[in-house]
Each structure stands twice: as structure tokens, then as C-alpha cells.
Design a protein around this motif. Structure first.
Motif, short mmCIF file in Angstrom:
data_model
loop_
_atom_site.label_atom_id
_atom_site.label_comp_id
_atom_site.label_asym_id
_atom_site.label_seq_id
_atom_site.Cartn_x
_atom_site.Cartn_y
_atom_site.Cartn_z
N VAL A 1 0.85 -1.20 0.00
CA VAL A 1 0.00 0.00 0.00
C VAL A 1 0.88 1.25 0.00
O VAL A 1 0.68 2.18 -0.79
CB VAL A 1 -0.97 0.02 1.21
N ALA A 2 1.90 1.26 0.86
CA ALA A 2 2.80 2.42 0.95
C ALA A 2 3.53 2.63 -0.39
O ALA A 2 3.67 3.77 -0.85
CB ALA A 2 3.81 2.22 2.08
N ALA A 3 3.97 1.54 -1.02
CA ALA A 3 4.67 1.65 -2.31
C ALA A 3 3.74 2.23 -3.38
O ALA A 3 4.15 3.08 -4.18
CB ALA A 3 5.20 0.29 -2.74
N ALA A 4 2.49 1.77 -3.40
CA ALA A 4 1.54 2.25 -4.39
C ALA A 4 1.20 3.72 -4.16
O ALA A 4 1.15 4.52 -5.10
CB ALA A 4 0.26 1.39 -4.36
N VAL A 5 0.98 4.10 -2.91
CA VAL A 5 0.65 5.48 -2.58
C VAL A 5 1.82 6.40 -2.94
O VAL A 5 1.62 7.52 -3.43
CB VAL A 5 0.24 5.61 -1.10
N SER A 6 3.06 5.92 -2.76
CA SER A 6 4.22 6.73 -3.09
C SER A 6 4.32 6.99 -4.60
O SER A 6 4.99 7.93 -5.03
CB SER A 6 5.52 6.08 -2.59
N ARG A 7 3.61 6.19 -5.40
CA ARG A 7 3.54 6.41 -6.86
C ARG A 7 2.41 7.38 -7.22
O ARG A 7 2.14 7.59 -8.39
CB ARG A 7 3.26 5.09 -7.58
N GLY A 8 1.73 7.89 -6.19
CA GLY A 8 0.63 8.81 -6.43
C GLY A 8 -0.67 8.10 -6.76
O GLY A 8 -1.58 8.69 -7.35
N LEU A 9 -0.79 6.84 -6.35
CA LEU A 9 -1.98 6.05 -6.65
C LEU A 9 -2.96 6.07 -5.47
O LEU A 9 -2.56 6.20 -4.31
CB LEU A 9 -1.58 4.60 -6.96
N SER A 10 -4.22 5.89 -5.79
CA SER A 10 -5.28 5.85 -4.78
C SER A 10 -5.50 4.40 -4.35
O SER A 10 -6.24 3.66 -5.00
CB SER A 10 -6.57 6.44 -5.36
N VAL A 11 -4.82 4.00 -3.27
CA VAL A 11 -4.88 2.62 -2.79
C VAL A 11 -5.18 2.64 -1.30
O VAL A 11 -4.59 3.43 -0.56
CB VAL A 11 -3.55 1.88 -3.05
N ILE A 12 -6.09 1.76 -0.89
CA ILE A 12 -6.38 1.62 0.54
C ILE A 12 -6.05 0.20 0.98
O ILE A 12 -6.06 -0.73 0.17
CB ILE A 12 -7.85 1.96 0.88
N GLN A 13 -5.76 0.07 2.26
CA GLN A 13 -5.49 -1.26 2.80
C GLN A 13 -6.82 -1.94 3.07
O GLN A 13 -7.73 -1.35 3.67
CB GLN A 13 -4.67 -1.18 4.08
N GLY A 14 -6.95 -3.18 2.61
CA GLY A 14 -8.18 -3.92 2.82
C GLY A 14 -8.04 -5.35 2.35
O GLY A 14 -7.05 -5.73 1.73
N ASP A 15 -9.05 -6.13 2.65
CA ASP A 15 -9.06 -7.56 2.40
C ASP A 15 -10.19 -7.90 1.42
O ASP A 15 -11.35 -7.54 1.67
CB ASP A 15 -9.27 -8.28 3.74
N ALA A 16 -9.86 -8.57 0.33
CA ALA A 16 -10.87 -8.93 -0.67
C ALA A 16 -12.00 -9.75 -0.07
O ALA A 16 -13.16 -9.63 -0.49
CB ALA A 16 -10.22 -9.71 -1.82
N ASP A 17 -11.70 -10.58 0.92
CA ASP A 17 -12.74 -11.43 1.51
C ASP A 17 -13.76 -10.65 2.33
O ASP A 17 -14.90 -11.08 2.44
CB ASP A 17 -12.09 -12.49 2.42
N SER A 18 -13.36 -9.52 2.88
CA SER A 18 -14.28 -8.82 3.78
C SER A 18 -14.65 -7.41 3.36
O SER A 18 -15.65 -6.88 3.84
CB SER A 18 -13.68 -8.77 5.19
#
Length: 199
Positions: free
Chosen positions: A56-73
């Protein structure tokens, strides 16, 4: 090297087949490589959901809109048809309830891309037959005790699953190593599969 050429082969297939300007939800987006490629080459509005905090931190550092979460829930909270595409790459086999995750993908996205390793590939079969042990390969590098793969799906399993549920397959791509292979005999010869689905 082009942005698409730098992607993992299954992600390159997905990137090549997402329409320009689309709204995309990448579930299990990792470090955001696919999202960044789609944003930079196709002007896609990409959002991501990822369970690993470092990714998540790596993606956000690229300027992307990413949140931490679980596909199952966490997919239940997304509204119906809120994206043009929902993407689940190399994540299906790690979820607790892949059937429910797929239902959500097809509810959230007008179309869904799903890619997964094929556990019926001949190398996997040979390892079990002659060695009697769970295989460790370049594409499945973990030992049985530390693998995130908890549902060992095959291409034929997945084809039967979507057929039983009346899910349309709009596209299917099969990879042996990093190269495309044909649909004929894919359950035996392909190491990975990519499907484009629509309800």
C-alpha cells in the motif's frame, strides 16, 4: 522498455485489454504496477485495494489511490456497477471464499479480469506424481507450509465454475512461462490463465 513490457505477463495482457479512460478497481493490487501503467498509458481512473501495508505504501508513493483492505471482507461496501473493470490478478487462489469474491467483482465492475496460476500444469502434475511432494516452481516458489495459495484452482475448474453460474467469458488468455499458448490443452500446458468475465 515500454511500460507494458515492464509488467508481469498476465498484467500486460490485462493492461492491453482495458479501455482508455475506464474506471478500474484493482483488488490485490500489490505495489500498484498495473494501476500506474493504466494511468500513465491509458488515462485510466484506477483505485486499488491491497492487504499488505508495505505494498500500500509503495503504491501510494507512486501517487496512486490505494487503501489497505481484504478482498474477503471489504468488497461488500462497494456500490454496484461503480467501475468499468474490477481486476483480481494472482489473488483468487489466496482468498478464503473465491466464489463470493468473484460475485462481488462482477457486481462492482461491469466486467472483471481474473488471473490465476493453473495447478493442473504438467510440471505440477509431474512433481506430485514422481516426487510425491507439493511442487515448488519459478511461478509457485513457496513451500506448502508458507504459501498464500489456499485454493488450488485449475483452468478446467474455473471454466466449469463460470459455466455453472452463467457468467460470460468475453476473453481468455493462457501463458506458458512468459509466452502465450493456445486454448487447446491449456489445462495441461498453461501455467497461468487470464479471463475477462461479464455477468
Amino acid at each position: 522498455m515500454s511500460v507494458q513490457a515492464a509488467l508481469r505477463p498476465d498484467l500486460a495482457i490485462i493492461a492491453a485489454n482495458v479501455a482508455a479512460g475506464a474506471r478500474v478497481l484493482d483488488v490485490g493490487c500489490g505495489d500498484g504496477s498495473l494501476m500506474a501503467a493504466l494511468r500513465d498509458t491509458k488515462g485510466v481512473d484506477a483505485r486499488g485495494l491491497e492487504i499488505d501495508a508495505g505494498n500500500v505504501a509503495a503504491a501510494v508513493s507512486r501517487g496512486l489511490s490505494v487503501i489497505q483492505g481484504d478482498a474477503d471482507s471489504d468488497l461488500a461496501g462497494y456500490p454496484d456497477s461503480s467501475f468499468d473493470y474490477a481486476i483480481l490478478s494472482q489473488t483468487l487462489q489466496t482468498t478464503r471464499r473465491p466464489d463470493l469474491v468473484l460475485e462481488h467483482l462482477l457486481r462492482i465492475g461491469r466486467r472483471a479480469f481474473v488471473s490465476f496460476p493453473n495447478f493442473a500444469h504438467w510440471r505440477v502434475r509431474t512433481s506430485l506424481l514422481w516426487g510425491g511432494r507439493m511442487p515448488v516452481t519459478r511461478l509457485l516458489p513457496e513451500q506448502w507450509y508458507d504459501t498464500p495459495n489456499i485454493h488450488h484452482v485449475t483452468i478446467d475448474d474455473f471454466r466449469a465454475f463460470v459455466k455453472e453460474r452463467g457468467i460470460a467469458v468475453e476473453g481468455a488468455w493462457f501463458l506458458s512461462g512468459d509466452k502465450s499458448t493456445t486454448s487447446a490443452g491449456a489445462n495441461f500446458f498453461a501455467e497461468h490463465a487470464v479471463f475477462l468475465l461479464k455477468n
